[in-house]
Design an enzyme around this catalytic site. Structure first.
Site, PDB file in Angstrom:
ATOM      1  N   HIS A 354       8.997 -66.023  86.003  1.00 18.14           N
ATOM      2  CA  HIS A 354       8.196 -65.066  85.232  1.00 18.14           C
ATOM      3  C   HIS A 354       7.834 -65.533  83.831  1.00 18.14           C
ATOM      4  CE1 HIS A 354       8.562 -61.547  87.981  1.00 18.14           C
ATOM      5  NE2 HIS A 354       9.695 -62.131  88.303  1.00 18.14           N
ATOM      6  N   LYS A 542       3.024 -52.959  74.686  1.00 12.87           N
ATOM      7  CA  LYS A 542       3.798 -53.999  75.366  1.00 12.87           C
ATOM      8  C   LYS A 542       4.961 -54.357  74.456  1.00 12.87           C
ATOM      9  CE  LYS A 542      -0.016 -56.598  75.395  1.00 12.87           C
ATOM     10  NZ  LYS A 542      -0.091 -57.026  76.780  1.00 12.87           N
ATOM     11  N   ARG A 543       5.909 -55.172  74.968  1.00 13.36           N
ATOM     12  CA  ARG A 543       6.993 -55.591  74.077  1.00 13.36           C
ATOM     13  C   ARG A 543       6.415 -56.334  72.864  1.00 13.36           C
ATOM     14  NH1 ARG A 543      12.536 -54.852  75.706  1.00 13.36           N
ATOM     15  NH2 ARG A 543      13.025 -56.206  73.956  1.00 13.36           N
ATOM     16  N   LYS A 548       2.573 -62.497  71.988  1.00 17.78           N
ATOM     17  CA  LYS A 548       1.642 -61.435  72.411  1.00 17.78           C
ATOM     18  C   LYS A 548       0.663 -61.069  71.289  1.00 17.78           C
ATOM     19  CE  LYS A 548       5.001 -59.445  75.675  1.00 17.78           C
ATOM     20  NZ  LYS A 548       4.371 -59.534  77.016  1.00 17.78           N
ATOM     21  N   THR A 650       0.946 -57.061  83.268  1.00 17.31           N
ATOM     22  CA  THR A 650       0.668 -56.039  84.292  1.00 17.31           C
ATOM     23  C   THR A 650       0.064 -54.801  83.635  1.00 17.31           C
ATOM     24  OG1 THR A 650       3.011 -55.507  84.146  1.00 17.31           O
ATOM     25  CG2 THR A 650       2.290 -56.712  86.099  1.00 17.31           C
ATOM     26  N   LYS A 654      -3.062 -51.949  84.584  1.00 13.37           N
ATOM     27  CA  LYS A 654      -2.971 -50.479  84.495  1.00 13.37           C
ATOM     28  C   LYS A 654      -4.131 -49.929  83.660  1.00 13.37           C
ATOM     29  CE  LYS A 654       1.947 -51.123  84.909  1.00 13.37           C
ATOM     30  NZ  LYS A 654       3.195 -51.408  84.173  1.00 13.37           N
TER      31      LYS A 654
HETATM   32  C1  26V Z   1      12.003 -63.323  77.497  1.00 13.07           C
HETATM   33  C2  26V Z   1      12.303 -63.912  76.308  1.00 13.07           C
HETATM   34  C3  26V Z   1      13.654 -63.853  75.813  1.00 13.07           C
HETATM   35  C4  26V Z   1      13.939 -64.875  74.754  1.00 13.07           C
HETATM   36  C5  26V Z   1      12.877 -64.910  73.731  1.00 13.07           C
HETATM   37  C6  26V Z   1      11.571 -65.226  74.329  1.00 13.07           C
HETATM   38  C7  26V Z   1      11.305 -64.524  75.595  1.00 13.07           C
HETATM   39  C8  26V Z   1      10.047 -64.502  76.078  1.00 13.07           C
HETATM   40  C9  26V Z   1       9.756 -63.910  77.252  1.00 13.07           C
HETATM   41  C10 26V Z   1      10.738 -63.328  77.986  1.00 13.07           C
HETATM   42  C11 26V Z   1      10.336 -62.703  79.260  1.00 13.07           C
HETATM   43  C12 26V Z   1      11.185 -63.063  80.407  1.00 13.07           C
HETATM   44  C13 26V Z   1      10.663 -62.690  81.718  1.00 13.07           C
HETATM   45  C14 26V Z   1       9.591 -61.642  81.751  1.00 13.07           C
HETATM   46  O1  26V Z   1       9.831 -60.483  81.543  1.00 13.07           O
HETATM   47  N1  26V Z   1       8.380 -62.058  82.054  1.00 13.07           N
HETATM   48  C15 26V Z   1       7.248 -61.178  82.247  1.00 13.07           C
HETATM   49  O2  26V Z   1       7.138 -60.902  83.632  1.00 13.07           O
HETATM   50  C16 26V Z   1       6.036 -60.065  83.944  1.00 13.07           C
HETATM   51  C17 26V Z   1       6.107 -59.772  85.422  1.00 13.07           C
HETATM   52  O3  26V Z   1       5.907 -60.939  86.141  1.00 13.07           O
HETATM   53  C18 26V Z   1       4.742 -60.729  83.535  1.00 13.07           C
HETATM   54  O4  26V Z   1       3.680 -59.845  83.816  1.00 13.07           O
HETATM   55  C19 26V Z   1       4.763 -61.059  82.043  1.00 13.07           C
HETATM   56  O5  26V Z   1       3.614 -61.788  81.700  1.00 13.07           O
HETATM   57  C20 26V Z   1       6.005 -61.880  81.728  1.00 13.07           C
HETATM   58  O6  26V Z   1       6.141 -62.085  80.325  1.00 13.07           O
END
Ligand code: 26V
Length: 809
Positions: A354, A542-543, A548, A650, A654
């Site tokens: 992801h 979004k987060r 982002k 996602t 929406k």
């Molecule tokens: C986690 C972290 C944690 C450490 C700091 C940087 C960082 C950056 C991103 C993440 C996300 C981890 C996984 C995640 O939630 N990915 C999301 O998954 C969604 C479903 O597939 C996708 O639509 C998003 O683009 C993706 O960021």
């Protein structure tokens, strides 16, 4: 469908009311007159549970008796949101309830709103898992979720003086009507201890002694399909003390044990609690795998065909220990050979990636991993050794490549490498993301295992995000094209022939206005600010993360505000910019951006000179239930990540499904949205991913050039630190520094000019109502492709090889 005696309660309004009143007294121990909305929620929830219980049992029995292949979706997060409304909708009993309750003077909507969100996830990854469960059940597919029953979901966010404050979330405070505790199926999970080697009948066996055991107690939640007879199960594990002697002080043991399912990790950014997180991961995986194998054994008598009857999917690397755990069970319990166990493991397990952000890729230090999970570590070492031998054969002498690909290197266990080596399928979540995995991030692995890699573009459940969240739009669509789109969202394309229809356009505009009125009411209640519902609702929810680029949005609003203040010839159509975002508690920079958004909102919203044209709103505590009010009200969807960084997104889907038009970079699924709607129905700007990746590899970007050569850029960047905002002198220095001395890692300044330009086009286009509504309708019409039903059918067909069950009742 639901014909039996206890099913009668939703068959007509009178019986419904009678049953409701009777149950309320029984369950709540008070008369109807004295009951609270929560009592009423509790009662209705119980009735629904009773209503579905026979079907739930029947689904399980059907699965057992047909021996159909099952899929288990392992995920550390399930961001479900509220369940009552969704269950009523999927069961087709919402109207009866609404009418019956109304007779009793109760608003169903209020009852639904008294439910706490099940917020067992951080963002996209967890919400995707929830959409997938809905699609599996709605498509009659035998697919179940396994997760953790966190006592506290993602923190509640308060904004105090512009700063984010986190409060512990308490979704279980009033109980949870949807869950069923199944103590009879509790499972022991072991940590620590020592591995003993035993030679028995010419075989080398392993056994772990002096482990610390904890008990995993399942809580089952029914997953109700839309107008089907399938009710699948989401099984969430609760960590509880085991009744065995331990060296530890009892209280300490109890505390440590319960901590395992206490908290959802709000981020992966800081180190503290690393052991606890690894414990959570193994706890989920070990309980689930033992459970799956027990069930399989009970039905089939052996496990040698496990992969033919069971598919196990790991949602990102968090559950990757499923690979060595399955090996452990097959080797140590089932006494298989390594080769046989390995074959079954690979054929059973599949993995979704992801993110390509390197900070987010999980790597566990051996010093933490090895003592906590000694037998699992041994198995990972063996997997690594065998894999490295294969590499050596294929790439003799290429030490560098082998080291880069190894599962264990530099005293770190690389979870993504383990996932690739130990599974038969690795997928990305949008075309561009999968290509970046194949061509860049995982290129070595792609060359070694080309056939394992594939794409599965994400999707969202149109049932929650259109039918439930936006009933006004859903009924308008039904009037226009009938309701076939609900079963087959691809049929939404039939709307294309209404694009030029003035009457339909007008109706679409009316629905949007009605939804903006609803959101405006919410905004007023939360912030005391009146927003103009004729203004453009431009939304980014979004987060909060640097990649982002909420900052890009902020700098653009600052630019607009500057122009409005200084240039009397400058006009814009009224805009309301809306933000919603949680920052990880330890993510200092992200929290600064939240403060900046709120400082900007304060300034802009109180300026009488510009007030009628510009407002900025930060909606606190963004979550699933709030999102259901936001997406339907949006005119413009902000999807502005630095190209190549957002795996899919996602929220973009929406928004689109609810008729918002995207302002976006060529990133993640935005690219596929553009393919669906065509260039003229989306606003694309900014660097491409190739350009970004080239800058990364070859250098050449100097953010100061943009600062010096573009007065608009210069101005807004300076305003971060020159006393423009009434905050401490150094409040926004970290943001200023990131853009200047740190050379703007996410190309905010580089993309600002094209972002300003694209917004000028939005501003003009919106005023051409006919063209705008045509764009909006095109987006709705082409959104069917992004239903998670499409995604799940692709997983089912290409990866899991499971079939629809033909339920006979
Ligand atoms: C986690 C972290 C944690 C450490 C700091 C940087 C960082 C950056 C991103 C993440 C996300 C981890 C996984 C995640 O939630 N990915 C999301 O998954 C969604 C479903 O597939 C996708 O639509 C998003 O683009 C993706 O960021």
């Amino acid at each position: 469908m639901y014909g039996r005696g206890e099913k009668a309660m939703f068959s007509n309004k009178e019986i419904f009311k009678e049953t409701f009143l009777e149950k309320l007294e029984m369950l709540c121990g008070k008369s109807f007159k004295e009951s609270t909305v929560r009592d009423q929620y509790h009662t209705l929830g119980h009735m629904v549970r009773e209503f579905i219980s026979a079907t739930w049992i029947a689904t399980n029995e059907h699965n057992r008796s047909t021996h159909a292949k099952q899929v288990y979706y392992l995920s550390i997060e399930f961001l479900l949101g509220r369940m009552l409304g969704n269950n009523l909708l999927n069961l087709g009993i919402r109207e009866i309830c609404e009418e019956g309750l109304l007779d009793l003077g109760i608003s169903l909507q209020e009852v639904e709103e008294s439910e706490s969100d099940a917020g067992l996830g951080n963002g996209g990854l967890g919400r995707l898992a929830a959409c997938f469960l809905d699609s599996l059940a709605s498509l009659n597919l035998p697919g179940h979720g396994y997760g953790i029953r966190y006592k506290h979901g993602l923190f509640d966010q308060k904004i105090v003086e512009g700063y984010q404050v986190e409060l512990p979330e308490q979704w279980l405070r009033h109980g949870n009507v949807w869950e069923l505790r199944r103590h009879d199926q509790a499972i022991e999970v072991g940590f620590w201890g020592e591995v003993e080697t035993i030679h028995l009948n010419g075989r080398l066996d392993f056994r772990t002694v002096s482990e610390e055991k904890i008990t995993a107690v399942p809580y089952d939640i029914p997953v109700v399909g839309y107008k089907t007879d399938t009710i699948n199960t989401l099984r969430l594990w609760n960590a509880e003390p085991s009744p065995y002697p331990t060296d530890k002080n009892v209280m300490e043991y109890k505390r440590e044990t319960e901590a395992v399912s206490e908290l959802l990790y709000p981020d992966d950014t800081h180190d503290e609690g690393k052991i606890l997180r690894l414990k959570q991961q193994y706890f989920l995986v070990s309980a689930s795998l033992q459970n799956i194998i027990q069930q399989h054994r009970a039905h089939h008598g052996h496990v040698k065909d496990l992969h033919k009857k069971v598919a196990i999917h790991i949602n990102d690397t968090h559950p990757v220990l499923a690979i060595p755990e399955l090996m452990r069970i097959l080797l140590d319990k089932e006494k298989m050979s390594w080769e046989e166990a390995w074959h079954i493991t690979i054929e059973t397990i599949s993995y979704t990636n992801h993110t390509t952000l390197s900070e987010a890729l999980e790597k566990w230090p051996v010093r933490i991993f090895k003592p906590l999970l000694p037998r699992i570590y041994m198995i990972v070492e063996e997997i690594n050794e065998r894999f490295c031998k294969q590499l050596w054969k294929r790439y003799p002498g290429e030490w560098d490549r082998i080291k880069q690909m190894a599962i264990i290197a530099d005293d770190l266990v690389k979870m993504a490498h383990l996932a690739i080596v130990g599974s038969h399928s690795i997928n990305g979540v949008a075309k561009i993301h999968t290509n970046i995995l194949k061509e860049r991030e995982m290129n070595h692995f792609y060359k070694f295992y080309p056939s394992k890699f594939n794409n599965k573009t994400n999707g969202i459940t149109h049932r929650r995000w259109l039918l439930k969240a936006n009933p006004q739009l859903a009924s308008l669509l039904n009037e226009a094209i009938g309701d076939k789109w609900v079963q087959s969202p691809a049929k939404l394309t039939e709307l294309l022939s209404y694009r030029e229809d003035a009457v339909f356009q007008h109706q679409i505009a009316q629905v949007k206005k009605a939804r903006k009125d609803i959101l405006a009411k919410h905004i007023y209640e939360q912030t005391g600010i009146n927003v103009d519902t004729n203004s453009i609702f431009d939304v980014q929810v979004k987060r909060l993360h640097a990649y982002k680029r909420q900052l890009l949005n902020v700098l653009h609003i600052m630019y607009l505000y500057n122009r409005l203040k200084e240039d009397s010839s400058f006009t814009i159509y009224p805009h309301t910019f809306i933000f919603g975002a949680k920052a990880s508690p330890g993510y200092y920079y992200a929290k600064k951006i939240i403060k900046l958004i709120n400082s900007l909102a304060d300034k802009v919203n109180h300026d009488k000179q510009t007030n009628d044209r510009l407002k900025v709103i930060f909606l606190e505590n963004y979550r699933v239930s709030l999102a259901e009010d936001i997406f339907p009200a949006a005119d413009v969807s902000e999807q502005i990540s630095t190209a190549s960084k957002e795996a899919s997104g996602t929220g973009n889907m929406k928004f689109m499904m609810n008729g918002a038009v995207t302002v976006g970079t060529l990133d993640g699924a935005n690219i596929e949205i553009k393919e669906e709607v065509g260039n003229e129905h989306i606003f694309i700007f900014g660097l491409t991913s190739e350009e970004v990746l080239n800058y990364h590899h070859n250098g050449g970007y100097r953010s100061m050039d943009y600062y010096h050569h573009d007065a608009r850029v210069h101005r807004v960047v300076d305003q971060l630190v020159n006393g423009y905002y009434p905050v401490a002198q150094d409040e926004f220095e970290p943001i200023y520094d990131s853009l200047t001395v740190q050379n703007d890692e996410y190309f905010v300044l580089k993309d600002l000019a094209s972002y300003i330009d694209v917004h000028e086009r939005v501003n003009n286009m919106y005023q051409d109502t006919h063209t705008w509504l045509r764009m909006s309708i095109t987006n709705i019409a082409q959104s069917g492709h992004f239903t998670s039903d499409r995604t799940i059918l692709q997983y089912a067909h290409d990866i899991w090889k499971i079939k629809h069950s033909e339920m006979i009742r």
